[in-house]
Design a protein around this motif. Sequence first.
Motif, mmCIF file in Angstrom:
data_model
loop_
_atom_site.group_PDB
_atom_site.id
_atom_site.type_symbol
_atom_site.label_atom_id
_atom_site.label_comp_id
_atom_site.label_asym_id
_atom_site.label_seq_id
_atom_site.Cartn_x
_atom_site.Cartn_y
_atom_site.Cartn_z
ATOM 1 N N ARG A 106 44.036 66.179 -33.006
ATOM 2 C CA ARG A 106 43.214 66.789 -31.948
ATOM 3 C C ARG A 106 41.902 67.310 -32.517
ATOM 4 N N TYR A 107 41.976 67.961 -33.675
ATOM 5 C CA TYR A 107 40.779 68.532 -34.291
ATOM 6 C C TYR A 107 39.822 67.435 -34.770
ATOM 7 N N ALA A 108 40.386 66.389 -35.392
ATOM 8 C CA ALA A 108 39.557 65.293 -35.897
ATOM 9 C C ALA A 108 38.802 64.601 -34.766
ATOM 10 N N ARG A 109 39.448 64.451 -33.625
ATOM 11 C CA ARG A 109 38.783 63.823 -32.477
ATOM 12 C C ARG A 109 37.646 64.706 -31.962
ATOM 13 N N LEU A 110 37.849 66.031 -31.969
ATOM 14 C CA LEU A 110 36.766 66.929 -31.580
ATOM 15 C C LEU A 110 35.569 66.776 -32.512
ATOM 16 N N CYS A 111 35.846 66.695 -33.798
ATOM 17 C CA CYS A 111 34.767 66.564 -34.778
ATOM 18 C C CYS A 111 34.016 65.243 -34.628
ATOM 19 N N ALA A 112 34.763 64.157 -34.419
ATOM 20 C CA ALA A 112 34.150 62.834 -34.414
ATOM 21 C C ALA A 112 33.471 62.494 -33.087
ATOM 22 N N GLY A 140 45.307 63.613 -43.459
ATOM 23 C CA GLY A 140 44.347 62.541 -43.225
ATOM 24 C C GLY A 140 44.496 61.939 -41.840
ATOM 25 N N ILE A 141 43.416 61.941 -41.067
ATOM 26 C CA ILE A 141 43.401 61.330 -39.736
ATOM 27 C C ILE A 141 42.359 60.206 -39.732
ATOM 28 N N GLN A 142 42.823 58.993 -39.458
ATOM 29 C CA GLN A 142 41.924 57.841 -39.403
ATOM 30 C C GLN A 142 41.343 57.725 -37.995
ATOM 31 N N VAL A 143 40.026 57.727 -37.929
ATOM 32 C CA VAL A 143 39.308 57.700 -36.655
ATOM 33 C C VAL A 143 38.459 56.438 -36.580
ATOM 34 N N GLN A 144 38.607 55.686 -35.500
ATOM 35 C CA GLN A 144 37.740 54.532 -35.274
ATOM 36 C C GLN A 144 36.849 54.821 -34.077
ATOM 37 N N LEU A 145 35.546 54.598 -34.270
ATOM 38 C CA LEU A 145 34.582 54.831 -33.201
ATOM 39 C C LEU A 145 34.445 53.595 -32.324
ATOM 40 N N THR A 146 33.850 53.763 -31.161
ATOM 41 C CA THR A 146 33.652 52.627 -30.259
ATOM 42 C C THR A 146 32.702 51.599 -30.863
ATOM 43 N N THR A 147 31.941 51.992 -31.884
ATOM 44 C CA THR A 147 31.058 51.043 -32.582
ATOM 45 C C THR A 147 31.823 50.170 -33.557
ATOM 46 N N GLY A 148 33.087 50.532 -33.830
ATOM 47 C CA GLY A 148 33.894 49.818 -34.812
ATOM 48 C C GLY A 148 33.949 50.516 -36.155
ATOM 49 N N ALA A 149 33.081 51.508 -36.371
ATOM 50 C CA ALA A 149 33.088 52.249 -37.636
ATOM 51 C C ALA A 149 34.412 52.984 -37.806
ATOM 52 N N LEU A 150 34.892 53.023 -39.056
ATOM 53 C CA LEU A 150 36.195 53.603 -39.354
ATOM 54 C C LEU A 150 36.038 54.678 -40.422
ATOM 55 N N ARG A 151 36.598 55.870 -40.161
ATOM 56 C CA ARG A 151 36.561 56.969 -41.119
ATOM 57 C C ARG A 151 37.935 57.622 -41.182
ATOM 58 N N GLU A 158 24.899 66.678 -24.956
ATOM 59 C CA GLU A 158 25.038 67.364 -23.674
ATOM 60 C C GLU A 158 26.299 68.222 -23.605
ATOM 61 N N GLN A 159 27.242 67.981 -24.504
ATOM 62 C CA GLN A 159 28.489 68.750 -24.501
ATOM 63 C C GLN A 159 28.670 69.506 -25.817
ATOM 64 N N ALA A 160 27.581 69.759 -26.505
ATOM 65 C CA ALA A 160 27.647 70.379 -27.830
ATOM 66 C C ALA A 160 28.288 71.763 -27.786
ATOM 67 N N GLU A 161 27.949 72.566 -26.782
ATOM 68 C CA GLU A 161 28.485 73.920 -26.718
ATOM 69 C C GLU A 161 29.981 73.912 -26.404
ATOM 70 N N GLN A 162 30.413 73.053 -25.483
ATOM 71 C CA GLN A 162 31.844 72.948 -25.186
ATOM 72 C C GLN A 162 32.613 72.505 -26.430
ATOM 73 N N ARG A 163 32.026 71.557 -27.157
ATOM 74 C CA ARG A 163 32.646 71.070 -28.400
ATOM 75 C C ARG A 163 32.744 72.201 -29.417
ATOM 76 N N ARG A 164 31.682 72.982 -29.579
ATOM 77 C CA ARG A 164 31.675 74.080 -30.543
ATOM 78 C C ARG A 164 32.750 75.104 -30.205
ATOM 79 N N GLN A 165 32.879 75.427 -28.926
ATOM 80 C CA GLN A 165 33.875 76.413 -28.507
ATOM 81 C C GLN A 165 35.299 75.903 -28.748
ATOM 82 N N ALA A 166 35.519 74.627 -28.485
ATOM 83 C CA ALA A 166 36.850 74.043 -28.694
ATOM 84 C C ALA A 166 37.215 74.057 -30.174
ATOM 85 N N ILE A 167 36.243 73.743 -31.045
ATOM 86 C CA ILE A 167 36.483 73.769 -32.489
ATOM 87 C C ILE A 167 36.785 75.190 -32.944
#
Length: 300
Positions: free
Chosen positions: A53-59, A118-129, A64-73
């Motif tokens: 859940r945390y990794a998805r918030l970070c990635a 370790g949480i593997q996150v794939q973006l809609t661009t295909g990038a993997l972290r 436009e949703q920066a403040e909501q994201r900051r509060q959730a983190i």
Amino acid sequence: MVTVSLLALGTVGVMAYTAGHPAPVETGITDEQVSQFRLTPFPVERAIAFADRYARLCANQNPEQAEQRRQAIARLSSSGVDTTCGWDGKGSQVVAYSVWSGYMEPIAEYPQHGYYIGIQVQLTTGALRTLSVPVWVDDLKSGNGMRVVGDVGTLPQPDQATPPTVKDPLQVDSELSGDLQGKLFADFFTSWGSSNGTTLTRYVAPGASNAARAGLRGALDSPKVSDVKVLLPKGVGATDGHKWKVDDVTWARVSVQWTTGSAHVTERYRVQIVLTDQGWFVKDIRAGVPDEAGGKAPAS
């Protein structure tokens, strides 16, 4: 005494199944058993879900949703953690999916109660972290009181090796393969795809596995069978003219094109078949077929 012993073994089995990495446990189990079964009192599954859940918030980054994201983190982390998760607020990116990478490392500052996950996150661009998320748990027994207790970082992706070619691959009975493609497999996969219990009984052997008898319940439909390869016994060559006998069992590798919505998808199966007085019947089915050629895939 027997009952107590069985309960103890059951506890070890459950803990081994849910474990991450070895850690001291207060159970009377020896250090050797802790290492052998990878035991830990840390609530691994709940901590992985929290880290995911945390990794998805970070990635996920949207100005436009920066403040909501900051509060959730901030709600998930300790007071000294960067609530922007390192983001400067510029640009945007969206997570397509995330999954536990299998990586866990104890946090030295929080013995037993903290792990880098370790949480593997794939973006809609295909990038993997793969993000390393430091998670602390207050109550190990209940899994309550979780916090992210540090800033995340990106781990290197695992190396990809070059698989070898299959050693001594089994030969194929081409004649039987062609014969069973239409006589057995076409009808079997039609019934199996729809889980038609009435017609499936015509194609499965007595005592067949649950996988062979259950079917896909319509998840895929309109199967078209191709590329059937019935494997000969070990040591038998394709030109030996092998004669099959009643009760002989072998495996076939079968390609099936399914319809899903408006698209077609081809999947491959390993089907175990047995010869009876009435002919060949399906005994078991398993998904996936190995690549006999091996070799290195092109760099992405």
